[in-house]
Design a protein around this motif. Structure first.
Motif, PDB file in Angstrom:
ATOM      1  N   CYS A   1       7.614  10.332   9.772  1.00 36.14           N
ATOM      2  CA  CYS A   1       8.658   9.752   8.930  1.00 36.14           C
ATOM      3  C   CYS A   1       9.188  10.803   7.950  1.00 36.14           C
ATOM      4  O   CYS A   1       8.457  11.707   7.527  1.00 36.14           O
ATOM      5  CB  CYS A   1       8.114   8.564   8.126  1.00 36.14           C
ATOM      6  SG  CYS A   1       7.991   7.032   9.078  1.00 36.14           S
TER       7      CYS A   1
ATOM      8  N   GLY B   1      11.682   6.649   6.253  1.00 35.13           N
ATOM      9  CA  GLY B   1      10.810   5.617   5.711  1.00 35.13           C
ATOM     10  C   GLY B   1       9.481   6.182   5.269  1.00 35.13           C
ATOM     11  O   GLY B   1       9.261   7.402   5.300  1.00 35.13           O
ATOM     12  N   LYS B   2       8.567   5.296   4.866  1.00 36.60           N
ATOM     13  CA  LYS B   2       7.275   5.714   4.335  1.00 36.60           C
ATOM     14  C   LYS B   2       6.112   4.987   5.010  1.00 36.60           C
ATOM     15  O   LYS B   2       4.992   4.984   4.493  1.00 36.60           O
ATOM     16  CB  LYS B   2       7.222   5.465   2.827  1.00 36.60           C
ATOM     17  CG  LYS B   2       8.308   6.189   2.036  1.00 36.60           C
ATOM     18  CD  LYS B   2       8.258   5.819   0.557  1.00 36.60           C
ATOM     19  CE  LYS B   2       9.366   6.503  -0.217  1.00 36.60           C
ATOM     20  NZ  LYS B   2       9.369   6.110  -1.652  1.00 36.60           N
ATOM     21  N   ASP B   3       6.383   4.355   6.166  1.00 36.33           N
ATOM     22  CA  ASP B   3       5.338   3.557   6.789  1.00 36.33           C
ATOM     23  C   ASP B   3       4.642   4.271   7.944  1.00 36.33           C
ATOM     24  O   ASP B   3       3.864   3.658   8.671  1.00 36.33           O
ATOM     25  CB  ASP B   3       5.904   2.219   7.262  1.00 36.33           C
ATOM     26  CG  ASP B   3       7.100   2.384   8.185  1.00 36.33           C
ATOM     27  OD1 ASP B   3       7.664   3.488   8.232  1.00 36.33           O
ATOM     28  OD2 ASP B   3       7.465   1.401   8.850  1.00 36.33           O
ATOM     29  N   CYS B   4       4.934   5.572   8.144  1.00 34.17           N
ATOM     30  CA  CYS B   4       4.218   6.347   9.164  1.00 34.17           C
ATOM     31  C   CYS B   4       2.923   6.899   8.583  1.00 34.17           C
ATOM     32  O   CYS B   4       2.752   7.003   7.361  1.00 34.17           O
ATOM     33  CB  CYS B   4       5.074   7.515   9.655  1.00 34.17           C
ATOM     34  SG  CYS B   4       6.618   7.045  10.447  1.00 34.17           S
ATOM     35  N   LYS B   5       2.027   7.300   9.450  1.00 32.00           N
ATOM     36  CA  LYS B   5       0.812   7.969   9.000  1.00 32.00           C
ATOM     37  C   LYS B   5       1.133   9.363   8.486  1.00 32.00           C
ATOM     38  O   LYS B   5       0.492   9.870   7.562  1.00 32.00           O
ATOM     39  CB  LYS B   5      -0.199   8.049  10.145  1.00 32.00           C
ATOM     40  CG  LYS B   5      -1.491   8.766   9.766  1.00 32.00           C
ATOM     41  CD  LYS B   5      -2.459   8.834  10.938  1.00 32.00           C
ATOM     42  CE  LYS B   5      -3.729   9.601  10.557  1.00 32.00           C
ATOM     43  NZ  LYS B   5      -4.670   9.687  11.703  1.00 32.00           N
TER      44      LYS B   5
ATOM     45  N   ASP C   1       0.459   9.217  -1.250  1.00 31.85           N
ATOM     46  CA  ASP C   1      -0.359   8.135  -0.703  1.00 31.85           C
ATOM     47  C   ASP C   1      -1.626   8.767  -0.134  1.00 31.85           C
ATOM     48  O   ASP C   1      -1.566   9.516   0.840  1.00 31.85           O
ATOM     49  CB  ASP C   1       0.399   7.383   0.398  1.00 31.85           C
ATOM     50  CG  ASP C   1      -0.339   6.128   0.856  1.00 31.85           C
ATOM     51  OD1 ASP C   1      -1.587   6.127   0.833  1.00 31.85           O
ATOM     52  OD2 ASP C   1       0.323   5.160   1.247  1.00 31.85           O
TER      53      ASP C   1
ATOM     54  N   LYS D   1      -2.298   8.605   3.679  1.00 34.84           N
ATOM     55  CA  LYS D   1      -1.354   9.202   4.616  1.00 34.84           C
ATOM     56  C   LYS D   1      -1.378  10.724   4.481  1.00 34.84           C
ATOM     57  O   LYS D   1      -1.838  11.266   3.468  1.00 34.84           O
ATOM     58  CB  LYS D   1       0.066   8.684   4.360  1.00 34.84           C
ATOM     59  CG  LYS D   1       0.225   7.175   4.510  1.00 34.84           C
ATOM     60  CD  LYS D   1       1.645   6.731   4.197  1.00 34.84           C
ATOM     61  CE  LYS D   1       1.791   5.216   4.264  1.00 34.84           C
ATOM     62  NZ  LYS D   1       1.679   4.711   5.643  1.00 34.84           N
TER      63      LYS D   1
END
Length: 320
Positions: free
Chosen positions: A162, A174-178, A188, A191
């Motif tokens: 991402c 986005g920010k929802d990937c590993k 995070d 991540k």
């Protein structure tokens, strides 16, 4: 791919490959609109070209190419893409940086030559870049280099990456990937986050005495658009022409006025070789020199000088 090589493409050829080399040079400049500079093999200092251009194309026997580059090659993530083309343009072979641009460049060059690309890598990455090439395209510094290996390994495995704060083809915003590449302050602990710091950009402008401010401004905006760079990234405008200061006013940035003596004494190994006309007046150039001088310590070109018309040139540089 080639259209993103804004620091330029170096084309090195032997006498028997000159016709093919010139064909490649003319196509890159006219169709891809990026700088392409030809050098004869016998008079070339490859060590400076290695660090000054975004890709190197040799038009000569592949054995000579290998012998020439082996002493300079260090690692796949630092070496420029290197491509070998035979004198007749029948075969185009990536030598270094296959996954990081050389494969795509070879395919494009072979198409215009009517030749065949020789791709030998086991697998290819489509629509995705290495961390280093992303940072180079964004003109950004990698803040936490310890994350490079993890992100690049994920790219090679085909895992989803991402982007945060920018967009790039082949990756999801986005920010929802590993795995995340960001230009913001996002963090995070669960991540793998690689942080990029966007670097300031300094524009140098060369012009004849009759300065057409509006033409230069529109040309600069067009160049930034092609590079996918926002005008707000510009930190300064510089020139030897006082009238160019109006462009700095339009962009609300600092204007630096240099004199010809400052231009003459400046030296940098990555400057585009002088034209015969510049040699006659005793200067190394204006746009690139102004941009580099304005960039502070350790400057480097981002956009090698390009002509806006017959009366003006622009170049962009950055520094730490």
């Amino acid at each position: 791919m080639i259209e993103n090589l804004w620091r330029g493409v170096a084309i090195i050829y032997t006498k028997t490959g000159e016709e093919t080399a010139k064909k490649i040079e003319n196509w890159i400049e006219s169709e891809k609109e990026v700088p392409a500079i030809s050098f004869t093999y016998s008079s070339t200092d490859l060590s400076y070209i290695w660090s000054c251009y975004d890709a190197i194309i040799f038009v000569m026997a592949i054995e000579g190419v290998v012998r020439s580059v082996c002493k300079l090659a260090s690692s796949k993530d630092k070496d420029p893409p290197v491509i070998a083309v035979d004198d007749a343009g029948n075969f185009v072979t990536p030598i270094l940086g296959g996954h990081w641009g050389a494969n795509e460049i070879a395919k494009e060059i072979s198409f215009i030559l009517g030749g065949k690309p020789i791709i030998t890598t086991a697998s290819e990455i489509f629509g995705k870049d290495s961390v280093e090439s992303i940072a180079r395209r964004l003109v950004a510094k990698i803040v936490n280099p310890e994350a490079i290996v993890k992100i690049n390994s994920a790219i090679l495995r085909g895992e989803e990456i991402c982007t945060d704060g920018f967009s790039i083809q082949g990756m999801r915003e986005g920010k929802d990937c590993k795995y995340i590449i960001t230009t913001s302050n996002f963090q995070d602990p669960n991540k793998v986050v690689l942080k990029l710091r966007l670097l300031p950009l300094h524009v140098g402008i060369g012009s004849k005495r009759e300065v057409d401010v509006n033409l230069i401004y529109s040309g600069l905006m067009e160049a930034l658009s092609k590079m996918n760079i926002e005008p707000s990234r510009i930190s300064s405008i510089s020139s030897v022409r006082e009238e160019v200061g109006k462009i700095a006013e339009m962009l609300k940035v600092k204007f630096v006025l240099y004199n010809l003596e400052e231009i003459r004494i400046f030296s940098n190994p990555c400057l585009t070789p002088q034209s015969e006309k510049l040699k006659e007046v005793g200067v190394k150039g204006v746009a690139e020199v102004c941009a580099l001088m304005s960039s502070g310590p350790n400057p480097r070109l981002v956009l090698r000088k390009v002509k806006l018309n017959k009366s003006a040139t622009i170049a962009i540089a950055t520094g730490e």
